[in-house]
Design an enzyme around this catalytic site. Structure first.
Site, PDB file in Angstrom:
ATOM      1  N   GLU A  59       0.804  -1.226   0.000  1.00 13.96           N
ATOM      2  CA  GLU A  59       0.000   0.000   0.000  1.00 13.96           C
ATOM      3  C   GLU A  59       0.840   1.280   0.000  1.00 13.96           C
ATOM      4  O   GLU A  59       0.321   2.378  -0.156  1.00 13.96           O
ATOM      5  CB  GLU A  59      -0.936   0.021   1.215  1.00 13.96           C
ATOM      6  N   GLY A  86       7.366 -18.409   3.395  1.00 15.52           N
ATOM      7  CA  GLY A  86       7.565 -19.708   2.761  1.00 15.52           C
ATOM      8  C   GLY A  86       7.091 -19.796   1.331  1.00 15.52           C
ATOM      9  O   GLY A  86       7.177 -20.839   0.681  1.00 15.52           O
ATOM     10  N   HIS A  89       5.341 -14.959  -2.189  1.00 11.28           N
ATOM     11  CA  HIS A  89       4.582 -13.723  -1.897  1.00 11.28           C
ATOM     12  C   HIS A  89       5.519 -12.525  -1.696  1.00 11.28           C
ATOM     13  O   HIS A  89       5.295 -11.432  -2.200  1.00 11.28           O
ATOM     14  CB  HIS A  89       3.761 -13.965  -0.628  1.00 11.28           C
ATOM     15  N   ARG A 128      19.104  -3.954  10.536  1.00 18.42           N
ATOM     16  CA  ARG A 128      18.883  -2.773   9.672  1.00 18.42           C
ATOM     17  C   ARG A 128      17.842  -1.803  10.231  1.00 18.42           C
ATOM     18  O   ARG A 128      17.496  -0.826   9.574  1.00 18.42           O
ATOM     19  CB  ARG A 128      18.498  -3.248   8.266  1.00 18.42           C
TER      20      ARG A 128
END
Ligand SMILES: Nc1c(NC[C@H](O)[C@H](O)[C@H](O)CO)[nH]c(=O)[nH]c1=O
Ligand SMILES: CC(=O)[C@@H](O)COP(=O)(O)O
Length: 158
Positions: A59, A86, A89, A128
């Protein structure tokens, strides 16, 4: 000696939109706080920072476009944390979010910086978002600040 036009890191009256995904908020919240801290430490007034929270990285471009369209901001900072799962996606979201943010940057005459973590595991996200590999929110905020000043320099030098 050639003319070098570049942006400094001193913010005077610049207005920033931070667009941040909520997913993995134990990390994305650290990117947001890092970005806000970096801006304030370089002279940006708290009141000149607006934070928009969206569900996920997918989004981010939609919200960034709305912020750019408003004309209310001198730069937009896009923040999010993608952590691979996994299935493929991750790849689809990462590519679409990155493509979309780049499109907003090209479609609007204001700087849009990229602070999206694309991590294979939790440790990479930890590193990070404010530990041994720095804070990508800080980096994105400083890039946005420099670019906002660069754009201003380009306008006056044209
Ligand atoms: N898995 C992650 C997501 N997934 C959610 C999508 O970004 C999007 O919000 C959903 O598909 C609804 O449209 N988002 C992240 O920011 N980080 C992830 O690791
Ligand atoms: C980045 C993602 O979308 C990821 O977290 C989703 O996990 P999965 O691929 O296991 O569904």
């Amino acid at each position: 000696m050639p003319n070098i036009v570049e942006g400094n890191l001193v913010a005077v009256g610049k207005r920033f939109a931070i667009v941040a995904a909520r997913w993995n908020d134990i990390f994305s919240d650290k990117l947001v706080s890092g970005a806000c801290d970096a801006l304030v430490r370089h002279g940006v007034d708290d009141d000149d920072i607006t934070i928009f929270r969206c569900p996920g990285c997918f989004e981010l471009p939609q919200v960034a476009a709305r912020a750019a369209e408003s004309g209310k901001y001198d730069a937009i900072i896009c923040l999010g944390v993608l952590i691979r799962g996994g299935t493929p996606h991750f790849d689809y979201i990462a590519s679409q979010a990155t493509r979309g943010i780049g499109t907003v940057a090209q479609d609007y005459p204001i700087p849009v910086s990229y602070g999206v973590l694309t991590c294979d595991n939790l440790e990479q996200a930890i590193e990070r978002s404010g530990s041994k590999a720095g804070n990508k929110g800080v980096e994105a905020a400083l890039a946005a600040l420099e670019m906002a000043n660069l754009f201003e320099q380009m306008e006056t030098s044209e």
